[in-house]
Design a protein around this motif. Structure first.
Motif, PDB file in Angstrom:
ATOM      1  N   PRO A  15     -11.432  -0.170  -5.038  1.00 36.47           N
ATOM      2  CA  PRO A  15     -12.073  -1.452  -4.589  1.00 36.47           C
ATOM      3  C   PRO A  15     -13.488  -1.563  -4.387  1.00 36.47           C
ATOM      4  O   PRO A  15     -14.055  -2.334  -4.455  1.00 36.47           O
TER       5      PRO A  15
ATOM      6  N   GLY B 122     -17.832  -8.962   1.053  1.00 35.60           N
ATOM      7  CA  GLY B 122     -18.596  -9.354   2.199  1.00 35.60           C
ATOM      8  C   GLY B 122     -19.507  -8.775   2.713  1.00 35.60           C
ATOM      9  O   GLY B 122     -20.486  -9.203   3.235  1.00 35.60           O
ATOM     10  N   LEU B 123     -19.523  -7.407   2.711  1.00 37.79           N
ATOM     11  CA  LEU B 123     -20.659  -6.516   3.162  1.00 37.79           C
ATOM     12  C   LEU B 123     -21.844  -6.632   1.857  1.00 37.79           C
ATOM     13  O   LEU B 123     -22.747  -6.195   2.188  1.00 37.79           O
TER      14      LEU B 123
ATOM     15  N   ALA C 224      -7.610  -7.922  -0.447  1.00 38.66           N
ATOM     16  CA  ALA C 224      -8.398  -7.768   0.749  1.00 38.66           C
ATOM     17  C   ALA C 224      -9.333  -6.818   0.608  1.00 38.66           C
ATOM     18  O   ALA C 224     -10.314  -6.634   1.209  1.00 38.66           O
ATOM     19  N   MET C 225      -8.931  -5.611   0.137  1.00 42.97           N
ATOM     20  CA  MET C 225      -9.798  -4.283   0.151  1.00 42.97           C
ATOM     21  C   MET C 225     -11.121  -4.826  -0.577  1.00 42.97           C
ATOM     22  O   MET C 225     -12.171  -4.602  -0.356  1.00 42.97           O
TER      23      MET C 225
ATOM     24  N   GLY D 187     -13.262  -9.689   5.475  1.00 44.77           N
ATOM     25  CA  GLY D 187     -12.196  -8.783   5.628  1.00 44.77           C
ATOM     26  C   GLY D 187     -11.181  -9.061   6.843  1.00 44.77           C
ATOM     27  O   GLY D 187     -10.007  -8.983   6.751  1.00 44.77           O
TER      28      GLY D 187
ATOM     29  N   SER E 232     -16.112  -6.430   6.952  1.00 51.51           N
ATOM     30  CA  SER E 232     -16.894  -7.591   7.049  1.00 51.51           C
ATOM     31  C   SER E 232     -16.044  -8.885   7.435  1.00 51.51           C
ATOM     32  O   SER E 232     -15.062  -8.683   7.605  1.00 51.51           O
TER      33      SER E 232
ATOM     34  N   GLY F 175      -4.175  -5.681  -1.494  1.00 57.05           N
ATOM     35  CA  GLY F 175      -5.082  -5.028  -2.375  1.00 57.05           C
ATOM     36  C   GLY F 175      -6.247  -5.769  -2.546  1.00 57.05           C
ATOM     37  O   GLY F 175      -7.404  -5.126  -2.643  1.00 57.05           O
TER      38      GLY F 175
ATOM     39  N   ALA G 225     -12.273  -7.848  -1.211  1.00 59.15           N
ATOM     40  CA  ALA G 225     -12.943  -9.014  -0.637  1.00 59.15           C
ATOM     41  C   ALA G 225     -13.625  -8.295   0.532  1.00 59.15           C
ATOM     42  O   ALA G 225     -14.661  -8.886   0.890  1.00 59.15           O
ATOM     43  N   ASP G 226     -12.985  -7.558   1.230  1.00 58.73           N
ATOM     44  CA  ASP G 226     -13.589  -6.964   2.548  1.00 58.73           C
ATOM     45  C   ASP G 226     -15.103  -6.455   2.073  1.00 58.73           C
ATOM     46  O   ASP G 226     -16.138  -6.440   2.740  1.00 58.73           O
ATOM     47  N   ARG G 227     -15.144  -5.404   1.010  1.00 57.80           N
ATOM     48  CA  ARG G 227     -16.233  -4.941   0.575  1.00 57.80           C
ATOM     49  C   ARG G 227     -17.203  -5.899   0.068  1.00 57.80           C
ATOM     50  O   ARG G 227     -18.660  -5.915   0.262  1.00 57.80           O
TER      51      ARG G 227
ATOM     52  N   LEU H 181      -8.899  -2.514   7.167  1.00 52.88           N
ATOM     53  CA  LEU H 181      -9.479  -3.916   6.605  1.00 52.88           C
ATOM     54  C   LEU H 181     -10.462  -4.210   7.697  1.00 52.88           C
ATOM     55  O   LEU H 181      -9.906  -4.026   8.956  1.00 52.88           O
TER      56      LEU H 181
ATOM     57  N   VAL I  19     -16.059 -14.804  -1.233  1.00 53.45           N
ATOM     58  CA  VAL I  19     -14.811 -15.001  -1.902  1.00 53.45           C
ATOM     59  C   VAL I  19     -14.536 -16.442  -1.422  1.00 53.45           C
ATOM     60  O   VAL I  19     -14.247 -16.797  -0.290  1.00 53.45           O
TER      61      VAL I  19
ATOM     62  N   GLN J 104       0.744  -1.255   0.064  1.00 52.75           N
ATOM     63  CA  GLN J 104       0.004  -0.075  -0.103  1.00 52.75           C
ATOM     64  C   GLN J 104       0.734   1.190   0.016  1.00 52.75           C
ATOM     65  O   GLN J 104       0.255   2.206  -0.437  1.00 52.75           O
TER      66      GLN J 104
END
Lengths: 699, 699
Positions: free
Chosen positions: B446, B333-334, B326-327, A259, A256, B324, B329-331, A253, B339, A176
């Motif tokens: 993302p 999940g929402l 994970a950003m 995440g 979710s 990168g 994937a995190d969203r 992160l 994934v 990042q």
């Protein structure tokens, strides 16, 4: 160079080293282990650079040294680029050579399992003995654009020019730091420092951040977080940054479940609940953003400002395009930020200034076209209007080719006392750069703009919690000292809550064979009393609506028989009898010592649905009554306690007081309580009363 | 030029006019009313352009005509640029001159109040009489990049070059056509057509869209919506687009209350509930996106593809940077997109291909660096793996300067059978353009990436609802014909629900003075029966848990007295007696004829909390049982009916059947039902039963 401040010695070694060593640097400038030499030269590090490679005379055309012991001068900062199995020896060499800071590239440590963790611990032991400080392992490097020092293996630093700026980046994800550099550049957003902190075996975000809070080249901190390590350092960093007036903006992160899982697997870190970490960041005065770009765009909203003084979240909108502004307003609505219509007085002033505002929620200048004089006049009126806490300016197509029309007037008000956020509807790189250069918060998407505004309004300086009174403290300690075992039973738990000042339902513990006279009237409820049985209802250990002594006696006996059959090993202290309490609703009030962020207090509606909707508010404990009231405002289900559809309202003042009182468990000396839960706390029209609860102690 | 298809004549006049007239064009090319001439010339319209201006010999150096009657040849498309009060006469001139389509710039019509609405209606009458079709008023113009025709006053068309492309934009916000052009250009995303539809007095999004569904230069439609006007045209447009395999992607204002309010005030349109419009778009197979940029980026995911065939939402992730990916994937999940970890077989194949995937939820290629051969091999394995419905590729820093390493292999698989979404972590314009040029869905943030993937999985081809049986139809019609008045009482409502096949609790209507024998056992519930009293409980009109005939008689009398005192004018048909029904939970089931989108069916938990959390699912009615089951999956509170924490599970099959049955009200001839609500529908372990309800008819 002597240290110039508390963080000076560390900051100097890390960011302004007199000389740098590259341990195990590759001859191939394109390979990861070869890049740091290339990047250091490319971006112009002025001091000596010592390539260390026992197998080569030269590396990338430069003289190589066999070992750190051979370098002609002292090394402040070494970047260890060797493979995992060789790292331990390299760290030992650094320690022996008097290197002050070593950054370690290799992965395969704590994030890779128990063996890696053991290896990581050995690195730490070696370093600690010698005063050597470590960044990483698993670190892509340390960059200072002002020194300049591009001590990094991140491929993004192949960029022709490294834009200097006044934002310091601390990232738990190494890649990042490159993302920030790459995404900032076309926007004219540069950085003062960029650090990939890796596994934080030694130096953590908190300690590095603290060392930079007095850095004259840094105005704000941007964090990319996957977890919180070294909590105490983190807290100190935030306190120093707050004191220095340097805001911290965090992208994290873990929104979710997946995440959170990925953050764990990626770094080997432990990740707590999102709500607890949020509470932690909030308490520390850190702005949390949800969108990646916001972390670059939001700082300008906070730099040079203090957190909003009131809980009001009122935005005044001026726009040259109704549709463009509506996109931001629509999303602000989702984040509980209000787009406030101008007051009659504001309208009057706009009219006097000949600003052609249509009546409505926003100041829509479409009719005027983009005229700089009117834009400036209207902006000044909005900045002065007391009904707005922040001004959002939305500029349409003129922003792309004619920044002088509507963007320039905003830049002229860059240093107004009210924060200004600017969303540019078209693709308008030149205008975005001009805003960035002037320190104005410019946004490329309506979503990031709304995210930043919501983060600004969530920016918080927590009022200190009222200290627990000595009397309450003594009573609580006495209540605890009368118990043994890690789990308190219901009566002991309620006694502790009462010691904190929370009303509890009166209790009598009885033997059903020898019922005493009760000090309260029927109907009553009877519950088996045992610290060993946490789910009393499931065990048949609760009898509701008992109308008489005879019924109490009979049902208590039956209850004890049932429970003893199901839990033959449980220690049972008797039957607890309480009057039947009725109210407007049942609330769950919890306290927990979170392993990552420390003690937190939670409040939400009781019952299954509230649990399913995750409708609760969490804060770091202890909280003041005022902060508890703010928490109640965040729980949507409490609408049912506020006089929903003509129903009577509950005593939310008493509820807020109970939240603050329970949170005082954090103030008990030695933090004996690990978890406490009142469930339910019955909310009545003029009081609240704890009816059941459980407490777990650190024993 | 003869029409080439159903939409041909209209499309030809609008987008490929033989000649264009500019009515009231200004001599100043920088003013709004002067721009269209400048832009037409700049972007090279090949046919005659007739400036019409009674006051000037020339305009912007070109010969001007006094009136439309003077032009040397026929005009297909006129852009009316005069001020609001002159528009009516200009439209009349167009009609008289045989102009086939007129686009109107001026505002001040339906969006400005009743007078403006009347003026707009007059325009329509004038046009209708002559065959003239209107775009607007309040339209910033009509653009065809292939003709080329830049008949627009939008300032964004000052761009040097207009990028041709294969996406058609239809926007209710005029400024947004400029936003699309401006934001698409640096991404290499161009458009075939761009239409600012304005107030849609005559031609609506639906009719213009339908005329373009066979446009050989258009692959997909992008909509910027504030409301739905001309529903039937909209439905026809969607059906034609679906048949032509051209996806429609919509960004819509109105996620929040303030967004809905602004959409209304901005356009004078009526805006329905977000959920109902969502249900409408979904039923029509339209992809709805939440983020502005997604509307540009998502089409490539859908073009050339069909909606996903199953309800599974499983994404396989390949990445060169764990942080990168994970950003995104995190969203995801929402948004309830999973994934999915690779199967053992997929791992085996990756290993055989020497792709160095670490065990975990994602295929993380960090260790390999970005190597094109391995990337391609791994991609092929993911594309073939049956556990994934979509492949997400996340490319780190190499995307910026070395697209050949990891971006190029993805482009080589542009036309694979499985959709591929690509998030580029750094700022990487060249790679984004390369992806766009190859028709691959590339994403800049993302958040937009996750938004598009969620939209793809929400892309829906609804199975047709089972037709209502003739017997049920007859019974329902009979049940309705036995009633009078607009509101049915509880007994009549329950009878209608039973006619549709939904079990209702047995009812007896009794006179408390002459109680008949009851066909069911005590305990019972008694309720006052009156279509005039909608809130029976508030009126004291409900008595629960009645244990005997004597109690029934006494409490019914008391109840009637209380209700008569509170509602002296209400017509009361007696007392309705039902057995006390108990179940696992209470559900609210509703049907409503929405004025904007038509009949919709709603299901959610009953009770105050569910209402506060807005936890319900809405679909266009009628729905099949399969679609109803999908609806139940969207209601979070139904977790309590699925065997929550060891509790027994409710009969969700019967519940889905009841949803489908109630939705059949939409199939009744003449659509007599405006609203119907079953509240509560009690869910038991092996059945559901309607206990109370209300029906409002169009009478």
């Amino acid at each position: 160079m002597p240290p110039t401040s508390a963080g000076g010695a560390l900051a100097q070694a890390l960011f302004r080293p007199r000389a740098v060593a590259l341990v195990g640097v590759s001859d191939d400038a394109g390979r990861t282990a070869g890049r740091p030499l290339h990047f250091l030269r490319k971006h112009g590090f002025a001091g000596p650079i010592y390539p260390i490679n026992p197998n080569r005379e030269s590396v990338q055309g430069e003289r190589a040294y066999k070992s750190l012991a051979e370098t002609p001068g002292p090394v402040d900062h070494a970047y260890i680029l060797v493979n995992t199995p060789l790292v331990e020896a390299a760290v030992a060499d650094c320690a022996a050579a008097g290197v002050r800071a070593a950054t370690i590239l290799a992965s395969g440590f704590a994030e890779a399992g128990p063996e890696g963790l053991a290896l990581q611990r050995r690195l730490l032991e070696i370093a600690r003995g010698s005063g050597l400080r470590l960044v990483g392992p698993n670190s892509l490097g340390v960059v200072d654009t002002h020194t300049p020092l591009a001590l990094t293996a991140n491929a993004a630093f192949a960029a022709e020019r490294l834009l200097a700026g006044r934002l310091a980046v601390l990232s738990q994800s190494g890649s990042q730091i490159g993302t920030f550099v790459s995404r900032g550049a076309p926007r004219g957003i540069g950085f003062s420092k960029l650090v990939s902190v890796g596994n934080e075996a030694d130096l953590s975000v908190g300690e590095i951040g603290a060392a930079l809070t007095d850095d004259p080249e840094t105005d704000a901190f941007l964090l990319f977080l996957e977890t919180i390590r070294e909590r105490e350092h983190f807290i100190r960093f935030a306190a120093l940054a707050n004191a220095a007036g340097k805001p911290i903006i965090a992208y994290r992160l873990g929104l979710s479940d997946v995440g959170r899982e990925l953050a764990v697997s990626h770094t080997g870190a432990m990740v707590g609940s999102d709500a607890a970490v949020d509470a932690f960041l909030r308490r520390l005065g850190i702005l949390r953003v949800d969108h990646l770009e916001t972390v670059l765009e939001a700082p300008a909203l906070a730099i040079g400002r203090k957190p909003p003084e009131t809980a009001r979240r009122s935005v005044g909108v001026i726009t040259t395009t109704g549709g463009g502004a509506a996109m931001v307003a629509d999303r602000l609505g989702l984040r509980s930020v209000e787009v406030t219509p101008p007051s009659a007085e504001t309208y009057r002033r706009l009219k006097a200034a000949k600003a052609p505002a249509l009546p409505g929620r926003m100041i829509d200048m479409t009719l005027a076209g983009a005229r700089p004089d009117l834009m400036l006049a209207a902006l000044d009126i909005l900045i002065e209007a007391p009904e707005f806490d922040l001004v959002l300016a939305v500029v349409g197509s003129s922003a792309q080719f004619h920044g002088e029309l509507a963007v320039k007037p905003i830049i002229d008000r860059a240093h107004s006392r009210k924060p200004i956020a600017v969303f540019l509807v078209p693709h308008a790189e030149v205008s975005l750069r001009a805003l960035a250069d002037s320190g104005v918060a410019g946004f490329r998407t309506p979503e990031a703009c709304a995210d930043a505004i919501a983060a600004y309004f969530g920016w918080h300086r927590a009022p200190p919690a009222e200290p627990i009174s000595d009397a309450a403290l003594d009573t609580a300690i006495t209540a605890l000292s009368a118990t043994s075992g890690a789990l308190l039973d219901e009566r002991q738990s309620l006694a502790l809550f009462e010691a904190l000042g929370i009303s509890a339902a009166p209790c009598e513990v009885v033997d059903p064979e020898r019922l005493p006279p009760l000090p309260f009237a029927f109907p009553v409820v009877a519950k088996v009393l045992s610290a060993d049985i946490t789910h009393k209802t499931d065990a048949g250990g609760v009898a509701l609506g008992i109308g008489s002594r005879e019924e109490l006696s009979a049902r208590s006996r039956a209850m004890l028989a049932s429970v003893r059959a199901k839990h033959p090993d449980a220690s049972i202290s008797g039957v607890l009898v309480q009057p039947m309490e009725r109210g407007l609703g049942e609330v769950l009030l919890g306290y927990r010592s979170d392993p990552q962020v420390g003690p937190v207090v939670t409040v939400g509606m009781g019952g299954t649905l509230a649990e399913i909707y995750r409708d609760f508010s969490v804060r770091l404990a202890p909280v003041s009554v005022a902060e508890a009231e703010e928490m109640l405002g965040e729980v949507r289900g409490f609408a049912t306690l506020r006089g929903y559809r003509g129903a009577p309202a509950g005593d939310l003042t008493a509820l807020a007081r109970a939240v603050a009182q329970l949170s005082q468990l954090a103030a008990l000396p030695g933090s004996p309580v690990l978890e406490a839960e009142i469930n339910p706390l019955i909310v009545k029209t003029t009081s609240v009363v704890a009816v059941d609860g459980v407490v777990r102690l650190a024993r």
